[in-house]
Design a protein around this motif. Structure first.
Motif, mmCIF file in Angstrom:
data_model
loop_
_atom_site.group_PDB
_atom_site.id
_atom_site.type_symbol
_atom_site.label_atom_id
_atom_site.label_comp_id
_atom_site.label_asym_id
_atom_site.label_seq_id
_atom_site.Cartn_x
_atom_site.Cartn_y
_atom_site.Cartn_z
ATOM 1 N N VAL A 8 -32.817 31.225 -21.873
ATOM 2 C CA VAL A 8 -34.079 30.484 -21.738
ATOM 3 C C VAL A 8 -33.510 29.029 -22.403
ATOM 4 C CG1 VAL A 8 -36.031 30.135 -23.505
ATOM 5 C CG2 VAL A 8 -35.573 32.233 -22.607
ATOM 6 N N LEU A 51 -35.176 31.639 -30.838
ATOM 7 C CA LEU A 51 -35.808 32.672 -30.267
ATOM 8 C C LEU A 51 -36.478 33.692 -31.030
ATOM 9 C CD1 LEU A 51 -36.860 34.250 -27.504
ATOM 10 C CD2 LEU A 51 -34.638 35.662 -27.740
ATOM 11 N N TRP A 97 -39.529 32.183 -32.704
ATOM 12 C CA TRP A 97 -40.647 32.229 -31.985
ATOM 13 C C TRP A 97 -41.291 33.630 -31.870
ATOM 14 C CZ3 TRP A 97 -38.823 30.116 -26.439
ATOM 15 C CH2 TRP A 97 -38.633 28.732 -26.460
ATOM 16 N N LEU A 154 -46.646 33.862 -28.786
ATOM 17 C CA LEU A 154 -46.236 32.809 -28.120
ATOM 18 C C LEU A 154 -47.349 32.275 -27.001
ATOM 19 C CD1 LEU A 154 -42.915 34.530 -26.891
ATOM 20 C CD2 LEU A 154 -43.155 32.572 -28.649
ATOM 21 N N SER A 155 -46.878 31.037 -26.871
ATOM 22 C CA SER A 155 -47.894 30.462 -25.786
ATOM 23 C C SER A 155 -47.570 31.324 -24.650
ATOM 24 C CB SER A 155 -47.819 28.841 -25.554
ATOM 25 O OG SER A 155 -46.346 28.885 -25.018
ATOM 26 N N GLU A 210 -46.801 29.940 -21.696
ATOM 27 C CA GLU A 210 -45.786 29.229 -20.919
ATOM 28 C C GLU A 210 -44.317 29.912 -21.720
ATOM 29 O OE1 GLU A 210 -42.342 26.769 -20.813
ATOM 30 O OE2 GLU A 210 -43.547 26.703 -22.452
ATOM 31 N N LYS A 211 -44.407 29.801 -22.888
ATOM 32 C CA LYS A 211 -43.227 30.387 -23.737
ATOM 33 C C LYS A 211 -43.139 32.165 -23.274
ATOM 34 C CE LYS A 211 -42.434 27.146 -27.421
ATOM 35 N NZ LYS A 211 -42.426 27.269 -28.989
ATOM 36 N N GLU A 212 -44.147 32.697 -23.273
ATOM 37 C CA GLU A 212 -44.129 34.255 -22.990
ATOM 38 C C GLU A 212 -43.461 34.487 -21.631
ATOM 39 O OE1 GLU A 212 -46.716 38.366 -22.886
ATOM 40 O OE2 GLU A 212 -47.461 36.290 -23.752
ATOM 41 N N ARG A 218 -41.417 32.079 -19.923
ATOM 42 C CA ARG A 218 -40.151 31.843 -19.939
ATOM 43 C C ARG A 218 -39.281 32.859 -20.275
ATOM 44 N NH1 ARG A 218 -39.386 26.601 -23.188
ATOM 45 N NH2 ARG A 218 -37.251 27.008 -22.920
ATOM 46 N N VAL A 219 -39.505 33.466 -21.582
ATOM 47 C CA VAL A 219 -38.530 34.927 -21.943
ATOM 48 C C VAL A 219 -38.849 35.798 -21.127
ATOM 49 C CG1 VAL A 219 -38.701 36.315 -24.005
ATOM 50 C CG2 VAL A 219 -38.905 33.749 -24.535
#
Length: 65
Positions: free
Chosen positions: A27, A34, A37, A42-43, A45-47, A49-50
């Motif tokens: 990431v 991480l 987070w 999570l937002s 977008e972050k979810e 990405r992960v």
């Protein structure tokens, strides 16, 4: 016992056998970042990405044994 935040991410990593430090590197953040987070929701977008990082790493593990 209270439900942990981001359980789907934690489960996906565990099932794929991918350590969190590898996901963090994929990431582009440090492992402590991480982990921070994952303590809170999570937002979207972050979810994404992960989860994409987990899928990518799992594919690499599958291809390379």
């Amino acid at each position: 016992m209270a439900k942990k935040e981001n359980e789907a991410i934690r489960r996906a990593a565990r099932v794929a056998g991918i350590p969190l430090w590898m996901i963090a590197a994929e990431v582009g953040v440090s492992e402590p970042t991480l982990l921070r987070w994952l303590r809170f929701p999570l937002s979207e977008e972050k979810e994404h990405r992960v989860m994409a990082a987990i899928a990518h790493l799992a594919k690499d593990v599958e291809q390379n044994g």
